[in-house]
Design a protein around this motif. Sequence first.
Motif, PDB file in Angstrom:
ATOM      1  N   ARG A   1     -24.087  19.747   7.977  1.00  0.00           N
ATOM      2  CA  ARG A   1     -23.294  19.553   6.397  1.00  0.00           C
ATOM      3  C   ARG A   1     -24.467  20.206   5.698  1.00  0.00           C
ATOM      4  N   ARG A   2     -24.088  20.866   4.381  1.00  0.00           N
ATOM      5  CA  ARG A   2     -24.892  21.394   3.419  1.00  0.00           C
ATOM      6  C   ARG A   2     -24.997  20.231   2.406  1.00  0.00           C
ATOM      7  N   GLU A   3     -26.112  20.028   1.790  1.00  0.00           N
ATOM      8  CA  GLU A   3     -26.563  18.956   1.016  1.00  0.00           C
ATOM      9  C   GLU A   3     -25.726  19.020  -0.258  1.00  0.00           C
ATOM     10  N   GLY A   4     -25.354  18.158  -0.658  1.00  0.00           N
ATOM     11  CA  GLY A   4     -24.616  18.003  -2.000  1.00  0.00           C
ATOM     12  C   GLY A   4     -23.141  18.532  -1.843  1.00  0.00           C
ATOM     13  N   ASP A   5     -22.727  18.901  -0.725  1.00  0.00           N
ATOM     14  CA  ASP A   5     -21.300  18.980  -0.618  1.00  0.00           C
ATOM     15  C   ASP A   5     -20.200  17.812  -0.501  1.00  0.00           C
ATOM     16  N   LEU A   6     -19.119  17.838  -1.258  1.00  0.00           N
ATOM     17  CA  LEU A   6     -18.184  16.913  -0.987  1.00  0.00           C
ATOM     18  C   LEU A   6     -17.296  17.345   0.009  1.00  0.00           C
TER      19      LEU A   6
ATOM     20  N   PRO B   1     -24.414  35.655   0.473  1.00  0.00           N
ATOM     21  CA  PRO B   1     -23.508  35.052  -0.508  1.00  0.00           C
ATOM     22  C   PRO B   1     -23.867  33.384  -0.126  1.00  0.00           C
ATOM     23  N   SER B   2     -23.656  32.499  -0.822  1.00  0.00           N
ATOM     24  CA  SER B   2     -23.707  30.991  -0.698  1.00  0.00           C
ATOM     25  C   SER B   2     -22.178  30.476  -0.812  1.00  0.00           C
ATOM     26  N   ASN B   3     -21.425  31.218  -1.400  1.00  0.00           N
ATOM     27  CA  ASN B   3     -19.966  30.819  -1.348  1.00  0.00           C
ATOM     28  C   ASN B   3     -19.441  31.157  -0.229  1.00  0.00           C
ATOM     29  N   LEU B   4     -18.161  30.734   0.322  1.00  0.00           N
ATOM     30  CA  LEU B   4     -17.408  30.797   1.529  1.00  0.00           C
ATOM     31  C   LEU B   4     -16.755  32.049   1.739  1.00  0.00           C
TER      32      LEU B   4
ATOM     33  N   PRO C   1     -28.939  21.731 -11.532  1.00  0.00           N
ATOM     34  CA  PRO C   1     -29.314  21.913 -12.915  1.00  0.00           C
ATOM     35  C   PRO C   1     -28.092  22.888 -13.385  1.00  0.00           C
ATOM     36  N   TYR C   2     -27.548  24.066 -12.440  1.00  0.00           N
ATOM     37  CA  TYR C   2     -26.538  24.651 -12.696  1.00  0.00           C
ATOM     38  C   TYR C   2     -25.318  24.006 -13.201  1.00  0.00           C
ATOM     39  N   GLY C   3     -24.790  22.813 -12.767  1.00  0.00           N
ATOM     40  CA  GLY C   3     -23.906  21.918 -13.091  1.00  0.00           C
ATOM     41  C   GLY C   3     -24.460  21.070 -14.544  1.00  0.00           C
TER      42      GLY C   3
ATOM     43  N   SER D   1     -22.361  35.941  11.926  1.00  0.00           N
ATOM     44  CA  SER D   1     -21.638  34.784  12.040  1.00  0.00           C
ATOM     45  C   SER D   1     -21.384  34.016  10.805  1.00  0.00           C
ATOM     46  N   LEU D   2     -20.391  33.291  10.541  1.00  0.00           N
ATOM     47  CA  LEU D   2     -20.246  32.276   9.637  1.00  0.00           C
ATOM     48  C   LEU D   2     -20.717  30.946   9.913  1.00  0.00           C
ATOM     49  N   ASN D   3     -21.625  30.357   9.361  1.00  0.00           N
ATOM     50  CA  ASN D   3     -22.185  29.165   9.617  1.00  0.00           C
ATOM     51  C   ASN D   3     -21.327  27.894   8.918  1.00  0.00           C
ATOM     52  N   VAL D   4     -20.637  27.343   9.442  1.00  0.00           N
ATOM     53  CA  VAL D   4     -19.719  26.315   9.179  1.00  0.00           C
ATOM     54  C   VAL D   4     -20.230  24.788   8.670  1.00  0.00           C
ATOM     55  N   TYR D   5     -20.291  24.711   7.571  1.00  0.00           N
ATOM     56  CA  TYR D   5     -21.285  23.517   7.022  1.00  0.00           C
ATOM     57  C   TYR D   5     -20.436  22.063   7.517  1.00  0.00           C
ATOM     58  N   GLY D   6     -20.483  21.690   8.804  1.00  0.00           N
ATOM     59  CA  GLY D   6     -19.975  20.477   9.021  1.00  0.00           C
ATOM     60  C   GLY D   6     -18.415  20.593   9.614  1.00  0.00           C
TER      61      GLY D   6
ATOM     62  N   PHE E   1     -11.938  25.984 -10.456  1.00  0.00           N
ATOM     63  CA  PHE E   1     -12.160  25.534  -9.407  1.00  0.00           C
ATOM     64  C   PHE E   1     -12.645  26.567  -8.202  1.00  0.00           C
ATOM     65  N   ASN E   2     -12.207  26.920  -7.029  1.00  0.00           N
ATOM     66  CA  ASN E   2     -13.270  27.987  -6.455  1.00  0.00           C
ATOM     67  C   ASN E   2     -12.266  29.348  -6.415  1.00  0.00           C
ATOM     68  N   PRO E   3     -12.813  30.159  -7.307  1.00  0.00           N
ATOM     69  CA  PRO E   3     -12.278  31.653  -7.512  1.00  0.00           C
ATOM     70  C   PRO E   3     -12.340  32.359  -6.131  1.00  0.00           C
TER      71      PRO E   3
ATOM     72  N   SER F   1     -16.367  27.140 -17.811  1.00  0.00           N
ATOM     73  CA  SER F   1     -16.990  25.876 -17.406  1.00  0.00           C
ATOM     74  C   SER F   1     -16.568  25.784 -15.788  1.00  0.00           C
ATOM     75  N   SER F   2     -16.749  24.678 -15.258  1.00  0.00           N
ATOM     76  CA  SER F   2     -16.671  24.511 -13.862  1.00  0.00           C
ATOM     77  C   SER F   2     -16.202  23.338 -13.430  1.00  0.00           C
ATOM     78  N   ALA F   3     -15.566  22.890 -12.392  1.00  0.00           N
ATOM     79  CA  ALA F   3     -15.358  21.755 -11.655  1.00  0.00           C
ATOM     80  C   ALA F   3     -16.504  20.929 -11.302  1.00  0.00           C
TER      81      ALA F   3
HETATM   82  C1  UD1 Z   1     -20.092  25.735  -4.965  1.00  0.00           C
HETATM   83  C2  UD1 Z   1     -21.123  25.189  -5.672  1.00  0.00           C
HETATM   84  C3  UD1 Z   1     -20.302  24.888  -7.036  1.00  0.00           C
HETATM   85  C4  UD1 Z   1     -19.903  26.126  -8.009  1.00  0.00           C
HETATM   86  C5  UD1 Z   1     -19.018  26.851  -6.927  1.00  0.00           C
HETATM   87  C6  UD1 Z   1     -18.913  28.170  -7.469  1.00  0.00           C
HETATM   88  C7  UD1 Z   1     -22.372  23.952  -4.194  1.00  0.00           C
HETATM   89  C8  UD1 Z   1     -22.776  22.623  -3.471  1.00  0.00           C
HETATM   90  N1  UD1 Z   1     -21.536  23.681  -5.108  1.00  0.00           N
HETATM   91  O1  UD1 Z   1     -18.722  25.046  -4.785  1.00  0.00           O
HETATM   92  O2  UD1 Z   1     -21.275  24.178  -7.976  1.00  0.00           O
HETATM   93  O3  UD1 Z   1     -19.170  25.638  -9.127  1.00  0.00           O
HETATM   94  O4  UD1 Z   1     -19.548  27.088  -5.580  1.00  0.00           O
HETATM   95  O5  UD1 Z   1     -17.710  28.898  -6.945  1.00  0.00           O
HETATM   96  O6  UD1 Z   1     -22.959  24.971  -3.879  1.00  0.00           O
HETATM   97  N2  UD1 Z   1     -18.848  26.553   3.443  1.00  0.00           N
HETATM   98  C9  UD1 Z   1     -19.294  26.984   4.564  1.00  0.00           C
HETATM   99  N3  UD1 Z   1     -20.055  28.090   5.049  1.00  0.00           N
HETATM  100  C10 UD1 Z   1     -20.562  28.791   4.180  1.00  0.00           C
HETATM  101  C11 UD1 Z   1     -20.392  28.432   2.631  1.00  0.00           C
HETATM  102  C12 UD1 Z   1     -19.529  27.392   2.282  1.00  0.00           C
HETATM  103  O7  UD1 Z   1     -18.943  26.341   5.462  1.00  0.00           O
HETATM  104  O8  UD1 Z   1     -21.256  29.826   4.352  1.00  0.00           O
HETATM  105  C13 UD1 Z   1     -17.953  25.477   3.278  1.00  0.00           C
HETATM  106  C14 UD1 Z   1     -18.611  24.566   2.030  1.00  0.00           C
HETATM  107  O9  UD1 Z   1     -19.062  23.298   2.932  1.00  0.00           O
HETATM  108  C15 UD1 Z   1     -17.364  24.005   1.342  1.00  0.00           C
HETATM  109  C16 UD1 Z   1     -16.334  25.313   1.341  1.00  0.00           C
HETATM  110  O10 UD1 Z   1     -17.053  25.890   2.262  1.00  0.00           O
HETATM  111  O11 UD1 Z   1     -16.787  23.047   2.134  1.00  0.00           O
HETATM  112  C17 UD1 Z   1     -16.721  26.065  -0.013  1.00  0.00           C
HETATM  113  O12 UD1 Z   1     -18.037  26.292  -0.445  1.00  0.00           O
HETATM  114  P1  UD1 Z   1     -18.352  27.117  -1.424  1.00  0.00           P
HETATM  115  O13 UD1 Z   1     -17.596  28.345  -1.446  1.00  0.00           O
HETATM  116  O14 UD1 Z   1     -20.026  27.282  -1.628  1.00  0.00           O
HETATM  117  O15 UD1 Z   1     -17.945  26.340  -3.104  1.00  0.00           O
HETATM  118  P2  UD1 Z   1     -18.142  24.894  -3.337  1.00  0.00           P
HETATM  119  O16 UD1 Z   1     -19.285  24.228  -2.517  1.00  0.00           O
HETATM  120  O17 UD1 Z   1     -17.027  24.380  -3.663  1.00  0.00           O
END
Ligand code: UD1
Length: 363
Positions: A291-296, A197-200, A148-150, A214-219, A178-180, A123-125
């Motif tokens: 900022r990316r929509e939906g980010d905490l 990749p959508s994850n950091l 929907p994924y959540g 380059s890396l887009n820093v979301y806010g 949390f974030n692997p 499962s997931s946070a």
């Molecule tokens: C994201 C998902 C979450 C999922 C998790 C899996 C969203 C809104 N949430 O979590 O549902 O369970 O991945 O690992 O997509 N960031 C940047 N630039 C980037 C990518 C990320 O600045 O190119 C920032 C984000 O704004 C955030 C942090 O890095 O503050 C981590 O982002 P990410 O790795 O996408 O993880 P989550 O958003 O926590």
Amino acid sequence: MRIFVAGGTGYIGSHTVLELLAGGHDVVVADDFSNSSPVVVNRLRQISGKFFPFYNIDVRDEAKLDGVFSDHKIDCVIHFAGMKSVGESVKMPLAYYADNLGATIALCRAMEKHGVSKLVFSSSATVYSSGNQMPLTEDSAVGNCANPYGWTKYMCEQILRDAAAANSGWSVALLRYFNPVGAHISGDIGEDPLGTPSNLMPYIAQTAVGRRESLNVYGDDYDTIDGTGVRDYIHIDDLAKGHVAAINHLEGKTGTSVFNLGTGKGTSVYELVRAFEKASGASVPQKVVGRREGDLPICYADASKAARELGWIAEKSIEDACADSWRWQKKNPDGYLDTIASTQVRNSLASSSCSSNSAFSGT
Ligand code: UD1
């Protein structure tokens, strides 16, 4: 124990297979490579020095799943099989509900039919509601998911609670990751997302190796230590060990239990980038975008329940994760994309006795 790992060639599944083998368990692995590579099967066998049965199947195919459970006396299931891209789930919600819920239901049916009573769920946070105080405990509010994924994770948790309540001997652990981040120390398996990749962490690693400009820093205007988002990054090896601890915990228990798997510490985007640059010696060009929509702003775990009840804590640091991600990225600049090797492995798996030609993915 003999453990059926559904979705065992994905990022978390593959590292967990290695931990299970290292812990003396037998594994039977299934995946359909819809979001992973057949190369992983051979790498897992090479790294561990152990052969294990592998099935190239979609676990939603109940007839094929029945065949696997008939071939092997399974003691426990670890369920990683599912789709996991947040953005994709918004565009294709029905595919996400059908696949993620369908896999969970098929696995429960196979367990009922074959008298298997233990399951660990990936499962997931993301199941936690957005208004919660930090850190998140297992009792923090859930639901009200952002995508929907959540919701699929939330609904699968409910399906499993209901199945465990209806089958009196069942014992289910719901693990909320949390974030692997990071990769196996060998550098031979790691995170290999499809496309951009959508994850950091994978984005940082691909920028450092020159695949991204380059890396887009979301806010950078959040109310955090340096204005960037803060998350709880957990090394993939620690996460994998959490599954072994959960399996041990299920022994002699019934019902459903829930555990956060995190470090309990928050790290900002800039802190992670700096740690990566230090570990790699490479530079990671960045630009701040909106900022990316939906980010905490901030999200991190209270991981004390897992420490108390599973005897598990995350031991590796952000620095370890950065060094290991870099090793994996340098050794495999294009991930598992090695078409000749992939095709050969795919063909040999398709013709071996433990496989058939169908499809499903792994976390
Ligand atoms: C994201 C998902 C979450 C999922 C998790 C899996 C969203 C809104 N949430 O979590 O549902 O369970 O991945 O690992 O997509 N960031 C940047 N630039 C980037 C990518 C990320 O600045 O190119 C920032 C984000 O704004 C955030 C942090 O890095 O503050 C981590 O982002 P990410 O790795 O996408 O993880 P989550 O958003 O926590």
